[in-house]
Motif scaffolding. Structure first.
Motif, PDB file in Angstrom:
ATOM      1  N   THR A 195      29.578  -3.069  -4.709  1.00 35.30           N
ATOM      2  CA  THR A 195      28.158  -3.359  -4.968  1.00 35.30           C
ATOM      3  C   THR A 195      27.261  -2.144  -4.746  1.00 35.30           C
ATOM      4  O   THR A 195      26.049  -2.245  -4.922  1.00 35.30           O
ATOM      5  CB  THR A 195      27.678  -4.492  -4.037  1.00 35.30           C
ATOM      6  N   GLY A 196      27.847  -1.029  -4.358  1.00 34.83           N
ATOM      7  CA  GLY A 196      27.017   0.159  -4.147  1.00 34.83           C
ATOM      8  C   GLY A 196      26.049   0.025  -2.985  1.00 34.83           C
ATOM      9  O   GLY A 196      24.930   0.532  -3.042  1.00 34.83           O
ATOM     10  N   SER A 197      26.475  -0.682  -1.936  1.00 35.81           N
ATOM     11  CA  SER A 197      25.612  -0.823  -0.758  1.00 35.81           C
ATOM     12  C   SER A 197      26.023   0.209   0.285  1.00 35.81           C
ATOM     13  O   SER A 197      27.024   0.908   0.133  1.00 35.81           O
ATOM     14  CB  SER A 197      25.762  -2.213  -0.138  1.00 35.81           C
ATOM     15  N   TYR A 203      16.869  -3.737   1.240  1.00 34.78           N
ATOM     16  CA  TYR A 203      17.380  -4.994   1.776  1.00 34.78           C
ATOM     17  C   TYR A 203      18.328  -4.740   2.938  1.00 34.78           C
ATOM     18  O   TYR A 203      19.196  -3.870   2.857  1.00 34.78           O
ATOM     19  CB  TYR A 203      18.149  -5.760   0.693  1.00 34.78           C
ATOM     20  N   LEU A 204      18.151  -5.539   3.971  1.00 36.71           N
ATOM     21  CA  LEU A 204      19.079  -5.531   5.100  1.00 36.71           C
ATOM     22  C   LEU A 204      19.890  -6.810   4.992  1.00 36.71           C
ATOM     23  O   LEU A 204      19.317  -7.891   4.893  1.00 36.71           O
ATOM     24  CB  LEU A 204      18.287  -5.625   6.398  1.00 36.71           C
ATOM     25  N   GLY A 216      15.838  -1.105  -4.857  1.00 37.29           N
ATOM     26  CA  GLY A 216      15.916  -1.020  -3.394  1.00 37.29           C
ATOM     27  C   GLY A 216      17.350  -0.862  -2.942  1.00 37.29           C
ATOM     28  O   GLY A 216      18.275  -1.434  -3.525  1.00 37.29           O
ATOM     29  N   ALA A 217      17.561  -0.068  -1.890  1.00 36.48           N
ATOM     30  CA  ALA A 217      18.893   0.143  -1.342  1.00 36.48           C
ATOM     31  C   ALA A 217      19.281  -1.051  -0.481  1.00 36.48           C
ATOM     32  O   ALA A 217      18.421  -1.765   0.036  1.00 36.48           O
ATOM     33  CB  ALA A 217      18.909   1.424  -0.512  1.00 36.48           C
ATOM     34  N   LYS A 218      20.589  -1.279  -0.363  1.00 40.59           N
ATOM     35  CA  LYS A 218      21.082  -2.399   0.436  1.00 40.59           C
ATOM     36  C   LYS A 218      21.925  -1.880   1.596  1.00 40.59           C
ATOM     37  O   LYS A 218      22.874  -1.133   1.365  1.00 40.59           O
ATOM     38  CB  LYS A 218      21.926  -3.344  -0.424  1.00 40.59           C
ATOM     39  N   LEU A 219      21.582  -2.299   2.786  1.00 38.42           N
ATOM     40  CA  LEU A 219      22.340  -1.905   3.982  1.00 38.42           C
ATOM     41  C   LEU A 219      22.954  -3.154   4.607  1.00 38.42           C
ATOM     42  O   LEU A 219      22.236  -4.064   5.019  1.00 38.42           O
ATOM     43  CB  LEU A 219      21.419  -1.211   4.997  1.00 38.42           C
TER      44      LEU A 219
END
Ligand SMILES: Cc1ncc(COP(=O)(O)O)c(C=O)c1O
Lengths: 83, 403
Positions: free
Chosen positions: B205-207, B131-132, B176-179
């Protein structure tokens, strides 16, 4: 909660009508950009409001396929059922 | 036959109206000759430059000019190749090392423009299931990067940390990773990101966090590293993106990071791989400009003093200028007609600023976007304020009673 395309579509129309510039006779088949004269920024900003009301996030890439109010409603219902 | 160009009908009529209302095309201004960092010849007249993003005036740095001349004489005018083929010379690696060292980071990637740095980093870092999360008022290069990426893209309300938090929370449990992507100083309005709050959210949130310091590098923070340095949260920023085309006065973009995987980004990043690298003279001039910036911290103090002077002057004459003091000061006008008349009057009276019109502005209102320089003199700023007052009166933006 179990939203249906009809209920979400009705909610979107209700929200749209809060804007005095939107034609009064819209229905679920109206095309958001063409019939309501929204530009892409206005669409993104409007969708943000709907997102907050329904506690869902509609990714921008999904917006590309959405033309009518019912398309948006169907997309939101699908997203909510997935989550 | 359908005309290929029918899609430009809207642009044609909008531009036609702009030119008719004001007498000139605001997007075709020619600076015939720069006389210094602050004055250029436009339409044959000496004009004060208040819209060039040249925050420290380093486009005219003597050290940079000399370095460029020497590099051209030594290495020629171009590299004729991509960074991953024949386009990396010692100078390119040297500049990457200097930038990384200045930011106290492991490594840096240098791109041919800042636009490509955002396009490249954003499109490459996030994959299909990632996710962006973008600020709604992000620069075009960030939006374009998001379109080039396969990730899911979500916007949050401009500079609104609570809204960011809410949207990240909604993604709880999704793989999914979040940036998260924010800008240090927003290019159109001069708004400064609340980056400390955003860093806290990122941690919780670990983003991942990417900050585009295009307009804040050289401008904010003790060393001029940008808003993250000023807010004391550099450690939370995974990727800093920036450009050489503003405070350093040259051209080119970069990304610095402590993540060792930056090495692999180089080999997956299309806007980095499929374009020629910067020519030697630009690299040399950029290194020299960086030395200037490091050697002259007083430029930043001067810049902020100047920004405060212009900001106060605008408010005093009753203009609707940005709330925060930053080197980008936007004057918001209510309607296009006024904006066109006022912008044209400013140019006729001797001040160049940027005219920004919807939809490129955040809230559908036109902006007169000003950028301040460290090299502006107090007299130049006072003169600009006086010209703004006159142009504001002529355009009906100000009334004699208040201005
Ligand atoms: C916020 C932001 N990011 C990136 C860029 C791109 O920089 P460059 O001019 O180096 O391509 C700009 C400037 O245009 C900008 O304002």
């Amino acid at each position: 909660m179990s939203e249906t395309v009809e209920s979400v579509s009705a909610l979107i129309i209700q929200k749209l009508l809060e804007n005095p510039k939107v034609p009064r006779d819209i229905d679920g088949n109206c095309k958001i950009m063409e019939d309501l004269a929204f530009d892409s920024l206005a669409v993104m900003n409007f969708v943000m409001e709907v997102e907050d009301t329904l506690d869902v996030s509609v990714p921008l890439d999904k917006l590309a396929d959405i033309r009518t109010i019912n398309d948006l409603a169907a997309c939101i219902v699908a997203l909510k059922n997935k989550g | 036959m359908t005309s290929l160009f029918a899609k430009f009908d809207g642009t044609a009529s909008a531009l036609g109206a702009l030119v008719q209302a004001g007498g000139r095309n605001p997007f075709a201004v020619v600076i015939e000759k720069p006389l210094s960092s602050t004055v250029g010849i436009i339409e044959g007249r000496e004009t004060l430059l208040f819209g060039t993003n040249n925050y420290l005036g380093l486009s005219q740095s003597e050290r940079a000019i000399k370095a460029a001349q020497d590099a051209v004489a030594k290495y020629g005018v171009g590299t004729t190749g991509s960074r991953i083929a024949n386009g990396t010379q010692s100078l390119h690696r040297q500049l990457e090392k200097r930038i990384a060292d200045y930011f106290n980071r492991r490594d840096a990637m240098v791109f041919s423009t800042g636009y490509q740095a955002n396009l490249g980093m954003i499109s490459t870092l996030v994959g299909k299931d990632d996710y962006l999360i973008l600020d709604a008022d992000s620069h075009a290069s960030i939006y374009d990067g998001s379109r080039l990426s396969p990730a899911q893209v979500i916007r949050f309300r401009h500079n609104d940390a609570d809204d960011l938090y809410k949207r990240l929370k909604r993604l709880d449990g999704t793989p999914g990773a979040k940036l998260v992507v924010v800008e240090g100083i927003y290019s159109m309005t001069g708004n400064v990101a609340p980056v400390a709050e955003m860093a806290a959210i990122k941690r919780e949130t670990g983003s991942y966090l990417l900050v585009d310091e295009a307009h804040s590098f050289g401008v904010m923070g003790e060393k001029g590293l940008g808003v993250a340095e000023a807010a004391g949260v550099e450690a939370d920023v995974d990727f800093v993106v920036g450009t050489f085309s503003k405070s350093l006065g040259t051209v080119g973009g970069y990304c610095v990071s402590d993540h060792p995987e930056l090495e692999f980004v180089r080999l997956n990043c299309r806007p980095y791989m499929f374009t020629a690298s910067l020519p030697p003279e630009v690299i040399a001039a950029t290194m020299a400009a960086l030395e200037d910036m490091q050697a002259h911290p007083e430029l930043r103090t001067q810049l902020m003093d100047n920004a405060a002077r212009l900001h106060a002057g605008f408010h005093k004459i009753g203009l609707n200028a940005s709330r925060q003091v930053s080197p980008v000061i936007a004057v918001t006008l209510e309607e296009m007609g006024q904006a066109i008349v006022m912008w044209n009057r400013l140019l006729e009276l001797g001040v160049y600023v940027n005219l920004s019109v919807p939809p490129a502005t955040p809230d559908h209102r036109p902006l007169l976007r000003c950028s301040v320089m460290a090299t502006h003199t107090a007299a130049q700023i006072d003169q600009a304020i006086e010209i703004f007052r006159q142009a504001g009166l002529d355009a009906g933006v100000l009334s004699t009673a208040t201005a």
